[in-house]
Design a protein around this motif. Sequence first.
Motif, PDB file in Angstrom:
ATOM      1  N   ALA A   1      -1.787 -15.225  -8.379  1.00 19.04           N
ATOM      2  CA  ALA A   1      -1.500 -13.909  -7.567  1.00 19.04           C
ATOM      3  C   ALA A   1      -1.250 -12.723  -8.414  1.00 19.04           C
ATOM      4  O   ALA A   1      -1.530 -11.950  -8.340  1.00 19.04           O
ATOM      5  N   ILE A   2      -0.513 -13.169  -9.680  1.00 22.44           N
ATOM      6  CA  ILE A   2      -0.321 -11.861 -10.482  1.00 22.44           C
ATOM      7  C   ILE A   2      -1.617 -11.280 -11.134  1.00 22.44           C
ATOM      8  O   ILE A   2      -1.983 -10.383 -11.178  1.00 22.44           O
ATOM      9  N   LEU A   3      -2.443 -12.319 -11.555  1.00 24.14           N
ATOM     10  CA  LEU A   3      -3.856 -11.880 -12.138  1.00 24.14           C
ATOM     11  C   LEU A   3      -4.530 -11.089 -10.918  1.00 24.14           C
ATOM     12  O   LEU A   3      -5.267  -9.909 -11.269  1.00 24.14           O
ATOM     13  N   VAL A   4      -4.587 -11.421  -9.761  1.00 24.08           N
ATOM     14  CA  VAL A   4      -5.268 -10.876  -8.895  1.00 24.08           C
ATOM     15  C   VAL A   4      -4.895  -9.398  -8.485  1.00 24.08           C
ATOM     16  O   VAL A   4      -5.417  -8.276  -8.436  1.00 24.08           O
ATOM     17  N   LEU A   5      -3.408  -9.204  -8.396  1.00 25.01           N
ATOM     18  CA  LEU A   5      -2.682  -7.920  -8.243  1.00 25.01           C
ATOM     19  C   LEU A   5      -3.038  -7.124  -9.305  1.00 25.01           C
ATOM     20  O   LEU A   5      -2.840  -5.711  -9.285  1.00 25.01           O
ATOM     21  N   SER A   6      -2.982  -7.619 -10.621  1.00 27.02           N
ATOM     22  CA  SER A   6      -3.339  -6.919 -11.782  1.00 27.02           C
ATOM     23  C   SER A   6      -4.846  -6.208 -11.661  1.00 27.02           C
ATOM     24  O   SER A   6      -5.088  -5.228 -12.161  1.00 27.02           O
ATOM     25  N   ILE A   7      -5.589  -7.088 -11.318  1.00 30.70           N
ATOM     26  CA  ILE A   7      -7.097  -6.696 -11.177  1.00 30.70           C
ATOM     27  C   ILE A   7      -7.011  -5.555 -10.069  1.00 30.70           C
ATOM     28  O   ILE A   7      -8.068  -4.596 -10.346  1.00 30.70           O
ATOM     29  N   ILE A   8      -6.495  -5.824  -9.069  1.00 33.02           N
ATOM     30  CA  ILE A   8      -6.408  -4.757  -7.905  1.00 33.02           C
ATOM     31  C   ILE A   8      -5.981  -3.305  -8.333  1.00 33.02           C
ATOM     32  O   ILE A   8      -6.595  -2.205  -8.155  1.00 33.02           O
ATOM     33  N   ALA A   9      -4.950  -3.263  -9.071  1.00 32.47           N
ATOM     34  CA  ALA A   9      -4.328  -2.160  -9.602  1.00 32.47           C
ATOM     35  C   ALA A   9      -5.308  -1.580 -10.854  1.00 32.47           C
ATOM     36  O   ALA A   9      -5.589  -0.119 -10.589  1.00 32.47           O
ATOM     37  N   ILE A  10      -6.012  -2.293 -11.602  1.00 29.87           N
ATOM     38  CA  ILE A  10      -7.139  -1.604 -12.246  1.00 29.87           C
ATOM     39  C   ILE A  10      -8.096  -1.155 -11.351  1.00 29.87           C
ATOM     40  O   ILE A  10      -8.684   0.012 -11.885  1.00 29.87           O
ATOM     41  N   ILE A  11      -8.660  -1.793 -10.559  1.00 30.79           N
ATOM     42  CA  ILE A  11      -9.689  -1.153  -9.578  1.00 30.79           C
ATOM     43  C   ILE A  11      -9.259   0.097  -9.017  1.00 30.79           C
ATOM     44  O   ILE A  11      -9.914   1.059  -8.973  1.00 30.79           O
ATOM     45  N   GLN A  12      -8.177   0.240  -8.347  1.00 33.34           N
ATOM     46  CA  GLN A  12      -7.674   1.322  -7.972  1.00 33.34           C
ATOM     47  C   GLN A  12      -7.377   2.456  -8.834  1.00 33.34           C
ATOM     48  O   GLN A  12      -7.530   3.563  -8.284  1.00 33.34           O
ATOM     49  N   SER A  13      -6.841   2.397 -10.070  1.00 35.36           N
ATOM     50  CA  SER A  13      -6.778   3.365 -10.824  1.00 35.36           C
ATOM     51  C   SER A  13      -7.929   3.723 -11.532  1.00 35.36           C
ATOM     52  O   SER A  13      -7.912   4.995 -12.054  1.00 35.36           O
ATOM     53  N   GLY A  14      -8.722   2.936 -11.478  1.00 30.93           N
ATOM     54  CA  GLY A  14     -10.193   3.096 -12.289  1.00 30.93           C
ATOM     55  C   GLY A  14     -10.066   3.137 -13.889  1.00 30.93           C
ATOM     56  O   GLY A  14     -10.907   3.641 -14.590  1.00 30.93           O
ATOM     57  N   GLN A  15      -9.013   2.691 -14.198  1.00 32.48           N
ATOM     58  CA  GLN A  15      -8.718   2.707 -15.782  1.00 32.48           C
ATOM     59  C   GLN A  15      -8.278   1.317 -16.016  1.00 32.48           C
ATOM     60  O   GLN A  15      -7.911   0.456 -15.364  1.00 32.48           O
ATOM     61  N   PHE A  16      -8.972   0.893 -17.199  1.00 36.49           N
ATOM     62  CA  PHE A  16      -8.596  -0.299 -18.053  1.00 36.49           C
ATOM     63  C   PHE A  16      -8.259  -0.141 -19.668  1.00 36.49           C
ATOM     64  O   PHE A  16      -8.975   0.535 -20.326  1.00 36.49           O
ATOM     65  N   SER A  17      -6.895  -0.337 -19.846  1.00 36.84           N
ATOM     66  CA  SER A  17      -6.303  -0.409 -21.247  1.00 36.84           C
ATOM     67  C   SER A  17      -5.851  -1.938 -21.631  1.00 36.84           C
ATOM     68  O   SER A  17      -4.903  -2.221 -20.687  1.00 36.84           O
ATOM     69  N   LEU A  18      -6.175  -2.436 -22.451  1.00 36.98           N
ATOM     70  CA  LEU A  18      -6.033  -3.904 -22.750  1.00 36.98           C
ATOM     71  C   LEU A  18      -4.415  -3.739 -22.843  1.00 36.98           C
ATOM     72  O   LEU A  18      -3.690  -4.624 -22.524  1.00 36.98           O
ATOM     73  N   MET A  19      -3.883  -2.812 -23.725  1.00 39.10           N
ATOM     74  CA  MET A  19      -2.401  -2.991 -23.980  1.00 39.10           C
ATOM     75  C   MET A  19      -1.707  -2.591 -22.812  1.00 39.10           C
ATOM     76  O   MET A  19      -0.542  -3.200 -22.704  1.00 39.10           O
TER      77      MET A  19
ATOM     78  N   VAL B   1      -4.978  -9.420   1.455  1.00 42.95           N
ATOM     79  CA  VAL B   1      -4.773  -8.395   0.839  1.00 42.95           C
ATOM     80  C   VAL B   1      -5.891  -7.255   0.447  1.00 42.95           C
ATOM     81  O   VAL B   1      -5.756  -6.043   0.427  1.00 42.95           O
ATOM     82  N   ILE B   2      -6.839  -8.145  -0.163  1.00 44.47           N
ATOM     83  CA  ILE B   2      -7.972  -7.354  -0.859  1.00 44.47           C
ATOM     84  C   ILE B   2      -8.910  -6.825   0.491  1.00 44.47           C
ATOM     85  O   ILE B   2      -9.259  -5.512   0.307  1.00 44.47           O
ATOM     86  N   VAL B   3      -9.010  -7.286   1.658  1.00 43.70           N
ATOM     87  CA  VAL B   3      -9.736  -6.776   2.688  1.00 43.70           C
ATOM     88  C   VAL B   3      -8.699  -5.475   3.279  1.00 43.70           C
ATOM     89  O   VAL B   3      -9.256  -4.609   3.620  1.00 43.70           O
ATOM     90  N   SER B   4      -7.514  -5.652   3.411  1.00 43.88           N
ATOM     91  CA  SER B   4      -6.636  -4.749   4.060  1.00 43.88           C
ATOM     92  C   SER B   4      -6.617  -3.398   3.183  1.00 43.88           C
ATOM     93  O   SER B   4      -6.499  -2.168   3.354  1.00 43.88           O
ATOM     94  N   GLU B   5      -6.552  -3.708   1.695  1.00 43.75           N
ATOM     95  CA  GLU B   5      -6.729  -2.615   0.917  1.00 43.75           C
ATOM     96  C   GLU B   5      -8.007  -1.861   0.671  1.00 43.75           C
ATOM     97  O   GLU B   5      -8.233  -0.958   0.069  1.00 43.75           O
ATOM     98  N   LYS B   6      -9.052  -2.405   1.568  1.00 46.66           N
ATOM     99  CA  LYS B   6     -10.356  -1.936   1.362  1.00 46.66           C
ATOM    100  C   LYS B   6     -10.984  -1.684   0.026  1.00 46.66           C
ATOM    101  O   LYS B   6     -11.719  -1.044  -0.352  1.00 46.66           O
ATOM    102  N   ILE B   7     -11.016  -2.992  -0.961  1.00 45.93           N
ATOM    103  CA  ILE B   7     -11.384  -3.091  -2.175  1.00 45.93           C
ATOM    104  C   ILE B   7     -12.986  -3.179  -1.880  1.00 45.93           C
ATOM    105  O   ILE B   7     -13.220  -4.066  -1.177  1.00 45.93           O
TER     106      ILE B   7
END
Length: 425
Positions: free
Chosen positions: A171-189, A367-373
């Motif tokens: 669940a944590i991994l999925v929500l983290s990936i969703i946050a990356i997708i929605q922000s459009g930014q990826f920073s490893l740190m 959650v993914i469907v409702s967020e329209k990812i």
Amino acid sequence: MMQGNAGNLDATILALPALILFLGVMAAKISKWLQVPDIVVYLLAGVIIGPAVLNIANLETTSAANQFILTFGSAFILYDGGREIKLKVLNKVKITVALLATAGVFLSAAIIGAVSTVVFHIEPIYGLLIGAVIASTDPAALVPIFQKISIVDRVKQTVISESAFNDAAGAILVLSIIAIIQSGQFSLMLNLESLVQMILFGVLSGAIVGLLFSFSVSEGKYGLFTEFAPVVSILAVLISYSLAEVLGGSGYMSAFVTGLICGNKKQFKLWVPTVDFEIQKHVRETVTTIMKISIFILLGIHVDFGALQIYWKEALIIVAVLIFIARPLTVFICTKLDRRMGWQKNEILFMMWVRETGVIPAALTGVIVSEKIPHASIVSAVVFMTILLTLMFQATTTKIVATKLGLIEKSSKQSKSTTLDPLNN
């Protein structure tokens, strides 16, 4: 006139929950007759009453009711899964469980993500999202199976513990990936910091809430709410989830840790009176059942058959890779790294096969469907196929595989490790 309209509105509000619960009860009976996991029948029931077939029930994925069922239902099931884990037994297999529930989830997600990227011709981040959603296993499906089969104790507790822990990690991994997708930014740190923050604050808030509520329902001077233990269980989930989210942690991890603490009160010299415990247990089981029914029927209602018709072949490839490549490789690596346990070949083979997908992936898909990812329809098709096939083929063959591998305990008496002990809970 206004009273009539209000009455009609009330009837509309209550009609769908009534239909879902009625179908859930009927589906549970049918699953016993057919000897198939109840989750499969719930899923099919949702499909039948949904827009794809009869079109007599529909609930917008963005509605408050849908969001509540997915969020609270997932949190409560994780809480209940945490209560099933006994710390004494977990301590013996902790390294393997830790590896499977962390590195194992990431490895499975990476393998499935790579294959999904190629098969569906999508960007790697969306492939990884698919892998993360189906990487975890399901305590709601596994616990009932192991309650009916006397599997060797350390194997049983490893699989059950892994399923509870990796649900939270997934669940944590999925929500983290969703946050990356929605922000459009990826920073490893930044993303690593965010992941660590979600885990730490999730564990911290879960431990605090778990301890406070364990004291509040126990015997002694601190047990102010002993007679309200069932209500406190529900309240503990709501507060632990909310507190973690406010602090920037994972609400799912917090709910799980709360359950883990509450399920091991005896370790803290705390006891719940037997009568109150029995009432609490029945309420927990009832709420868990209602949430499980609701999540899977809603998933069935929301299945995108247009996407399934387009992507069913690709989805089958993903499920095959998960069952025959990702899971076996993950189990092999994680068990071999834990040399102290000295896992036997038959034990490793059994853990490679047993990995049903269930409630949390279903809820995360919602959650993914409702967020329209983007590519949510692909995720939905893959998850539907994964749940259906793993439950139909892996869950139903668990006893056969265990028998063939010589993992059925000689004593016909069920192991005490998966039964609920009033003193522990």
